[in-house]
Design a protein around this motif. Structure first.
Motif, PDB file in Angstrom:
ATOM      1  N   UNK A  57       0.456 -12.719  -3.932  1.00  0.00           N
ATOM      2  CA  UNK A  57       1.123 -12.159  -2.588  1.00  0.00           C
ATOM      3  C   UNK A  57       1.518 -10.632  -2.736  1.00  0.00           C
ATOM      4  N   UNK A  58       1.734 -10.082  -3.977  1.00  0.00           N
ATOM      5  CA  UNK A  58       2.019  -8.729  -3.952  1.00  0.00           C
ATOM      6  C   UNK A  58       1.121  -8.278  -5.454  1.00  0.00           C
ATOM      7  N   UNK A  59      -0.224  -8.169  -5.160  1.00  0.00           N
ATOM      8  CA  UNK A  59      -1.326  -7.844  -6.233  1.00  0.00           C
ATOM      9  C   UNK A  59      -0.721  -6.453  -7.317  1.00  0.00           C
ATOM     10  N   UNK A  60      -1.126  -6.579  -8.490  1.00  0.00           N
ATOM     11  CA  UNK A  60      -0.803  -5.265  -9.255  1.00  0.00           C
ATOM     12  C   UNK A  60      -1.463  -4.136  -8.504  1.00  0.00           C
ATOM     13  N   UNK A  61      -1.048  -3.116  -8.657  1.00  0.00           N
ATOM     14  CA  UNK A  61      -1.919  -1.783  -8.103  1.00  0.00           C
ATOM     15  C   UNK A  61      -3.252  -1.890  -8.731  1.00  0.00           C
ATOM     16  N   UNK A  62      -3.485  -2.084 -10.019  1.00  0.00           N
ATOM     17  CA  UNK A  62      -4.618  -1.963 -10.666  1.00  0.00           C
ATOM     18  C   UNK A  62      -5.636  -2.945  -9.750  1.00  0.00           C
ATOM     19  N   UNK A  63      -5.517  -4.152  -9.794  1.00  0.00           N
ATOM     20  CA  UNK A  63      -6.262  -4.987  -9.198  1.00  0.00           C
ATOM     21  C   UNK A  63      -6.501  -4.591  -7.854  1.00  0.00           C
ATOM     22  N   UNK A  64      -5.601  -4.285  -7.210  1.00  0.00           N
ATOM     23  CA  UNK A  64      -5.647  -3.890  -5.661  1.00  0.00           C
ATOM     24  C   UNK A  64      -6.755  -2.825  -5.372  1.00  0.00           C
ATOM     25  N   UNK A  65      -6.344  -1.940  -6.308  1.00  0.00           N
ATOM     26  CA  UNK A  65      -7.198  -0.722  -6.266  1.00  0.00           C
ATOM     27  C   UNK A  65      -8.654  -1.073  -6.773  1.00  0.00           C
ATOM     28  N   UNK A  66      -8.814  -1.844  -7.482  1.00  0.00           N
ATOM     29  CA  UNK A  66     -10.082  -2.108  -7.935  1.00  0.00           C
ATOM     30  C   UNK A  66     -10.919  -2.981  -6.516  1.00  0.00           C
ATOM     31  N   UNK A  67     -10.330  -3.873  -5.830  1.00  0.00           N
ATOM     32  CA  UNK A  67     -10.522  -4.420  -4.739  1.00  0.00           C
ATOM     33  C   UNK A  67     -10.939  -3.310  -3.780  1.00  0.00           C
ATOM     34  N   UNK A  68     -10.145  -2.338  -3.534  1.00  0.00           N
ATOM     35  CA  UNK A  68     -10.486  -1.339  -2.684  1.00  0.00           C
ATOM     36  C   UNK A  68     -11.746  -0.589  -2.810  1.00  0.00           C
ATOM     37  N   UNK A  69     -12.212  -0.456  -4.199  1.00  0.00           N
ATOM     38  CA  UNK A  69     -13.450   0.146  -4.655  1.00  0.00           C
ATOM     39  C   UNK A  69     -14.593  -0.865  -4.843  1.00  0.00           C
ATOM     40  N   UNK A  70     -14.177  -2.129  -4.190  1.00  0.00           N
ATOM     41  CA  UNK A  70     -15.381  -3.075  -4.226  1.00  0.00           C
ATOM     42  C   UNK A  70     -15.649  -3.691  -5.651  1.00  0.00           C
ATOM     43  N   UNK A  71     -14.931  -3.135  -6.597  1.00  0.00           N
ATOM     44  CA  UNK A  71     -15.332  -3.830  -7.976  1.00  0.00           C
ATOM     45  C   UNK A  71     -14.802  -5.375  -7.812  1.00  0.00           C
ATOM     46  N   UNK A  72     -13.824  -5.643  -7.270  1.00  0.00           N
ATOM     47  CA  UNK A  72     -13.497  -7.012  -6.905  1.00  0.00           C
ATOM     48  C   UNK A  72     -13.592  -7.288  -5.473  1.00  0.00           C
TER      49      UNK A  72
END
Length: 799
Positions: free
Chosen positions: A424-439
DNA sequence: AGCACGCCGACT
DNA sequence: GTCGGCGTGCTC
């Protein structure tokens, strides 16, 4: 000539290079990679893992032969063998410790083992091994070379079991059992002729019909309603044959009724479809499944796991340390039954070994477990799920310091399967990767059944404390009394970290901060000063608040025991349960407390973080957080993130059923963004705000980090060695690398050893890896002088 | 962990 | 000269 390459376990001087050993004739073609062996080393014997079989060795000296086999079948498969090399490299640790972490606890003990025959025929066919016994102690001296080859073959064929000498309750249990003698048709025709009032016999036959020719433990039948006399009749009629069956210890304390997949909401359906496509397409895509509490992430997991199984593959689901409660496991098991194996810290060695064995043999296709379960010996993995991916328990704090997410991604690449990170509250690392399209980001923005989020109020404890000295604010006390009157339940959360030493003014909430780093200073009792961990700044402890000149500036922190006392005093009729490390130490007590509270045999559950995670109690309509900011005061770049995650998580605990929930957050920092944004459960704004803080402070995810910790019995030695390392690093890294320290750690002395640390922050440093490898190698020599060096790649904190 | 090797001071 | 202290390196 066969030569085994062995990673040996040398206590000091460790190495990642294998040693070569001759394979004696009787073991030729029997020794395979992944087995553990005992080998001569100098003048003694040590253990090691066979990592390869080769035909010649480049070692110039004379090779010694392997002394004996520890395992008769590999305990580490090809995939995990490869993983161990990658992991050693990634975490700056040694292969031997990586390999050992992959094994379940009890198996790390090496010496003695027992051979257990699975049935009588093996005992009769091999008198030279078993001498008429069902179970023997393995004794190399008593057995011929030929017998050992036989043992290896028998284990390969699944006719015997090898049991390592685990703790006393790890003995295999042979129990009276009955083997069905009927096929389905025979059972059904018997079912038709049996008297309709012979309940026991009817039940027995229906079981035999559903599971023809299977073997059942006696009490398995009894608990399902087959009577004693029905078993006797069954034996007499030739439906059953008495035998012995090895009882697999069952860590699931109760049986669970089967459930069916639930109907998905559109956003859930979308997520499942995307994940299932990746499973079918064998893509090692990472998904970030971001869903508010109560949005039905678990159902997405379950249906994706089901899809992985349908395609003939296995699934791995990881959960945080404390969450692995019967509630979650129950849901998984109710869907997948006995295909599920469970690996967590509360299991005994024997139970863990049994579960590991079920996975290794392919009997279990779904594994649910904590961090170390990421090494479960599953084959052909089709899906890996990491629930609550932001949780700190996914990073191991001692060697090898691996991050479960990274190991999972490695295994996903190896198995060509997706990884789902849920939170519900992703780590900033993971969310940042999702924003970059890596995830790939998948969102579940809606609560199932459209339950309203609880009403969250924030209490400013500065003004409260001025009125009275109670831990509980007036509003929270009133709310508690209200729920007690209504016969509803209450959860009170106390941050355990509140014990830690930091100063705070009781009148204005002022906390001394470092002038250079914008981070709270830590109390150092031994030096009577306030220190900063990041830059080494020091200042004396003030006796009056520098801001409002109040004399009431002191330590902060309340324990859960004190809280329990106070609550009992204020509400003498309330039934209070306390859950913290002290009350859950005993095996099963965690579950017992949850069960008791779940059955509404208590009104108030109070405790530390462990009550915040994953628990679902429909009767709870009030959650009180007593010291929301104690984590915030930690001198760490992740403290805001932790606070926000914790508060968001506990808020989700309130009012999940049809009753409106309420959350009361007590804090001395009502204006802090982590608390403000937790009130509105606004992850998006928190993410944006916190990312800016991380950017300005040059913290992850904008920078990569490494933490080097050194300790020795002498403070001077530790400091000077760490300065040597600093010099070495400076000469090898670019000017862009930020090197902080060496600085003494918050608790400088532990067990009479002095700890210092260096933090490296960087964006691109191709020379860092070789430099750290060199430091790691050098540290072996320094160990002789009592200095220990630890390298933590991407540490969770800088403390 | 243990053992050999080798480089220094104290000594029969 | 040599005995033995211990720091250093090696063990397939």
């Amino acid at each position: 000539m066969q030569i085994a390459q062995v990673i040996v376990d040398i206590p000091t001087r460790q190495t990642n290079n294998p040693y070569s050993y001759l394979i004696p004739d009787y073991l030729v073609d029997q020794v395979v990679p992944g087995m553990r062996v005992e080998v001569p080393f100098g003048n003694r014997k040590i253990t090691g893992f066979v990592v390869a079989i080769v035909n010649n060795s480049d070692f110039a000296g004379k090779l010694k032969p392997i002394s004996s086999l520890i395992d008769f079948s590999p305990v580490i498969n090809e995939e995990l063998l490869q993983l161990s090399s990658w992991m050693a490299d990634e975490t700056y640790s040694f292969k031997i410790s990586c390999l050992q972490t992959m094994l379940p606890g009890g198996m790390r003990i090496k010496n003695k083992k027992r051979l257990i025959a699975n049935d009588d025929s093996v005992v009769n066919q091999h008198p030279e091994i078993f001498d008429g016994n069902h179970e023997i102690d393995y004794n190399r001296q008593k057995l011929t070379d030929k017998s050992i080859a036989q043992i290896i073959r028998l284990q390969k064929e699944g006719k015997i079991q090898v049991e390592y000498n685990l703790t006393h309750h790890a003995k295999p249990i042979m129990m009276k059992a009955y083997q069905g003698q009927l096929d389905q048709g025979q059972a059904d025709s018997q079912l038709a002729v049996v008297r309709k009032n012979a309940k026991g016999q009817l039940k027995l036959l229906s079981i035999l019909s559903a599971h023809p020719h299977e073997t059942f433990l006696r009490n398995q039948l009894i608990t399902q309603g087959v009577t004693e006399s029905a078993i006797k009749t069954g034996e007499k009629n030739g439906w059953l044959k008495q035998t012995l069956k090895r009882h697999i210890r069952n860590p699931f304390l109760r049986s669970v009724a089967h459930t069916n997949p639930l109907t998905l909401q559109p956003d859930q359906k979308q997520a499942v479809t995307r994940i299932n496509q990746a499973i079918s397409g064998k893509q090692d895509q990472v998904f970030l499944l971001e869903g508010v509490t109560g949005s039905g992430k678990t159902e997405v997991y379950l249906q994706s796991i089901a899809h992985a199984l349908e395609t003939g593959r296995t699934a791995l689901m990881l959960v945080p340390e404390i969450t692995l409660t019967p509630q979650i496991v129950g849901r998984i098991r109710s869907r997948f039954g006995n295909q599920v194996a469970m690996l967590h810290s509360a299991l005994s060695n024997g139970e863990r070994y049994d579960e590991w064995q079920r996975i290794n043999s392919g009997q279990a296709q779904v594994v649910v477990g904590v961090r170390s379960a990421v090494f479960a010996p599953l084959r052909n993995i089709g899906l890996i799920i990491i629930d609550e991916e932001h949780d700190s328990s996914y990073k191991q704090t001692d060697n090898p310091r691996y991050q479960t997410r990274d190991v999972a991604k490695w295994r996903a690449a190896y198995n060509h399967c997706p990884v789902v990170l849920g939170s519900a509250t992703p780590s900033l690392e993971s969310r940042a990767r999702a924003m970059k399209g890596v995830y790939k980001l998948l969102t579940l923005p809606h609560r199932i059944n459209r339950h309203a989020l609880p009403h969250v109020s924030i209490i400013d404890m500065k003004t409260e404390m001025a009125k009275h000295r109670s831990i509980l604010s007036n509003q929270l006390s009133n709310a508690i009394q209200d729920r007690l009157d209504k016969h509803e339940q209450i959860i009170l959360l106390l941050n355990r970290r509140g014990y830690s030493a930091f100063l705070m003014c009781r009148d204005c909430g002022y906390v001394p901060k470092c002038p250079n780093c914008d981070i709270s200073l830590t109390m150092h009792k031994n030096t009577h000063s306030l220190n900063c961990h990041y830059c080494g700044h020091k200042e004396p402890i003030p006796t009056v608040c520098p801001k409002c000149h109040s004399k009431r500036i002191r330590f902060f922190g309340v324990g859960s025991e004190q809280l329990e006392e106070q609550v009992k005093q204020l509400f003498p009729t309330a039934r209070v349960l306390r859950m913290d490390v002290d009350t859950t130490r005993k095996k099963g007590s965690h579950e017992a407390i949850i069960d008791k509270f779940g059955a509404h045999k208590a009104d108030i559950l109070l405790g530390t973080q462990m009550i915040a995670k994953g628990l679902d109690f429909p009767e709870v309509t009030l959650v009180g957080v007593l010291n929301a900011d104690s984590a915030l005061q930690f001198p760490d770049f992740r403290s805001s993130e932790r606070t926000f995650q914790l508060l968001t998580q506990v808020s989700g605990r309130s009012g999940r059923a049809d009753k409106q929930g309420e959350v009361v957050i007590q804090t001395f920092n009502p204006d802090h963004y982590a608390i403000q944004l937790a009130q509105t459960q606004d992850y998006e704004r928190f993410y944006a705000t916190e990312m800016r803080v991380r950017h300005d402070g040059k913290y992850p995810p904008y920078y990569f980090t490494v933490k080097l910790t050194g300790n020795s019995p002498s403070e001077n030695q530790t400091a000077s060695e760490m300065f040597d390392i600093l010099t070495y690093l400076k000469s090898h890294l670019s000017a862009q690398a930020i090197i902080l320290g060496p600085t003494p750690k918050a608790v400088t002395r532990i067990n009479n050893r002095y700890y210092y640390q260096i933090i490296i922050k960087y964006r691109k440093e191709p020379n860092l890896k070789p430099a750290l490898d060199e430091i790691l190698m050098q540290s072996q020599k320094k160990q002789r002088h009592g200095l220990q060096i630890a390298i933590d790649n991407e540490p969770l904190d800088f403390m």
